[in-house]
Design a protein around this motif. Structure first.
Motif, short mmCIF file in Angstrom:
data_model
loop_
_atom_site.label_atom_id
_atom_site.label_comp_id
_atom_site.label_asym_id
_atom_site.label_seq_id
_atom_site.Cartn_x
_atom_site.Cartn_y
_atom_site.Cartn_z
N LEU A 1 13.25 -13.19 54.23
CA LEU A 1 13.73 -12.37 53.11
C LEU A 1 13.61 -10.91 53.50
CD1 LEU A 1 14.43 -12.09 50.00
CD2 LEU A 1 11.97 -11.90 49.65
N CYS A 2 14.67 -10.15 53.25
CA CYS A 2 14.63 -8.70 53.47
C CYS A 2 15.41 -8.02 52.36
CB CYS A 2 15.20 -8.32 54.84
SG CYS A 2 15.04 -6.54 55.15
N ARG A 3 14.69 -7.25 51.56
CA ARG A 3 15.31 -6.54 50.45
C ARG A 3 15.11 -5.04 50.60
NH1 ARG A 3 13.01 -10.33 45.66
NH2 ARG A 3 14.28 -12.16 46.13
N LEU A 4 16.17 -4.31 50.26
CA LEU A 4 16.17 -2.85 50.29
C LEU A 4 16.22 -2.35 48.85
CD1 LEU A 4 19.06 -2.44 52.91
CD2 LEU A 4 16.64 -2.74 53.36
N TYR A 5 15.32 -1.45 48.50
CA TYR A 5 15.24 -0.94 47.13
C TYR A 5 15.54 0.55 47.10
CZ TYR A 5 12.92 -5.33 46.08
OH TYR A 5 12.64 -6.66 45.92
N GLY A 6 16.36 0.95 46.11
CA GLY A 6 16.64 2.37 45.94
C GLY A 6 17.83 2.61 45.05
N ASP A 7 18.07 3.86 44.76
CA ASP A 7 19.24 4.27 43.97
C ASP A 7 20.38 4.52 44.95
OD1 ASP A 7 21.18 5.34 42.38
OD2 ASP A 7 19.90 6.88 41.47
N PHE A 8 21.14 3.48 45.22
CA PHE A 8 22.19 3.55 46.24
C PHE A 8 23.44 4.30 45.78
CE2 PHE A 8 19.59 -0.13 47.39
CZ PHE A 8 19.20 0.28 48.64
N THR A 9 23.38 4.89 44.57
CA THR A 9 24.47 5.77 44.16
C THR A 9 24.30 7.15 44.81
OG1 THR A 9 23.29 6.52 42.17
CG2 THR A 9 24.73 4.58 41.94
N THR B 1 23.35 6.07 51.82
CA THR B 1 24.56 5.38 52.31
C THR B 1 24.29 4.63 53.60
OG1 THR B 1 25.97 7.00 51.24
CG2 THR B 1 26.96 5.70 53.00
N ARG B 2 23.53 5.23 54.49
CA ARG B 2 23.25 4.57 55.78
C ARG B 2 22.49 3.26 55.57
NH1 ARG B 2 20.18 6.81 60.94
NH2 ARG B 2 20.81 5.18 62.38
N TRP B 3 21.60 3.23 54.59
CA TRP B 3 20.89 1.99 54.29
C TRP B 3 21.86 0.91 53.82
CZ3 TRP B 3 16.69 0.25 56.13
CH2 TRP B 3 15.57 1.05 56.35
N LEU B 4 22.84 1.29 53.02
CA LEU B 4 23.84 0.31 52.57
C LEU B 4 24.65 -0.23 53.75
CD1 LEU B 4 25.27 1.61 49.17
CD2 LEU B 4 23.93 -0.45 49.62
N ASN B 5 24.99 0.62 54.69
CA ASN B 5 25.70 0.16 55.88
C ASN B 5 24.86 -0.84 56.67
OD1 ASN B 5 27.91 1.76 55.23
ND2 ASN B 5 27.19 3.48 56.47
N ILE B 6 23.59 -0.56 56.80
CA ILE B 6 22.68 -1.47 57.50
C ILE B 6 22.61 -2.80 56.76
CG2 ILE B 6 20.23 -1.85 58.03
CD1 ILE B 6 20.13 1.19 58.72
N ALA B 7 22.57 -2.75 55.44
CA ALA B 7 22.54 -3.98 54.64
C ALA B 7 23.78 -4.82 54.89
CB ALA B 7 22.41 -3.65 53.16
N ARG B 8 24.94 -4.19 54.94
CA ARG B 8 26.20 -4.91 55.20
C ARG B 8 26.19 -5.54 56.60
NH1 ARG B 8 28.49 -0.11 53.22
NH2 ARG B 8 28.97 -0.30 51.04
N GLU B 9 25.79 -4.76 57.59
CA GLU B 9 25.82 -5.22 58.99
C GLU B 9 24.82 -6.34 59.26
OE1 GLU B 9 24.92 -1.60 61.07
OE2 GLU B 9 26.85 -0.69 60.52
N ASN B 10 23.72 -6.38 58.51
CA ASN B 10 22.64 -7.33 58.80
C ASN B 10 22.42 -8.38 57.70
OD1 ASN B 10 21.21 -6.17 61.36
ND2 ASN B 10 21.74 -4.42 60.08
N CYS B 11 23.31 -8.43 56.74
CA CYS B 11 23.18 -9.38 55.61
C CYS B 11 21.84 -9.23 54.89
CB CYS B 11 23.38 -10.81 56.08
SG CYS B 11 25.08 -11.16 56.47
#
Length: 172
Positions: free
Chosen positions: A34-42, A47-57
């Protein structure tokens, strides 16, 4: 068998450039399930964290509630995992001492807690974890090791000055 490991990342307190290091250190600890990222992604800065989330599921968890919203969400998720009883290790990625009580509680239940954070991480979180490692240190250590590998030129010792001559003192 490797420990079943969960990763919780407080994206508001740790830069995305550390993802490869986070991933490697967690993998060394156990099988990441399990790997979860927490934050206000607005916010643009995440943004870079969101890209990492997409690339690594990875699973981003949007928190719009303000200053401590991500910390509270991580704490709830950690307690949920504790009660499910399916995790032996948790990697808390944050430089925020607000996660110290969660680390204490998980450790009390026998779960290994690896804390990863910046150099400015407060002592409270460092000591609450089973082990705490500063992010970015591995890269610095590699550079330092290369520098140490080159033998230094021998230093010459300064000559020892002669001892002072005794002074005769006349009795009055």
């Amino acid at each position: 068998m490797k420990a079943r490991t969960a990763i919780f990342i407080d994206c508001e307190n740790v830069p995305a450039k550390f993802w490869p290091e986070i991933e490697a250190r967690a993998a060394a600890l156990g099988a990441v399930n399990l790997c979860r990222l927490y934050g206000d992604f607005t916010e643009d800065r995440l943004t870079r964290w969101l890209n990492i989330a997409r690339e690594n599921c990875l699973q981003p968890v949007l928190q719009l509630g303000g200053k401590n919203a991500a910390d509270i969400a991580i704490t709830i998720a950690g307690m949920d995992l504790l009660h499910q009883g399916k995790t032996e290790a948790v990697v808390l990625v944050s430089s925020d001492q607000d996660l110290s009580p969660l680390a204490h509680r998980l450790r009390a239940a026998g779960i290994k807690v690896l804390g990863l954070g910046n150099a400015n991480t407060p002592v409270a979180l460092r000591k609450a974890c089973s082990e705490f490692q500063e992010l970015g240190i591995a890269a610095q250590d590699a550079t330092a090791t290369k520098a140490v590998a080159q033998p230094a030129a021998p230093k010459q010792q300064a000559p020892i000055p002669p001892a002072p001559k005794p002074v005769a003192v006349k009795a009055a």
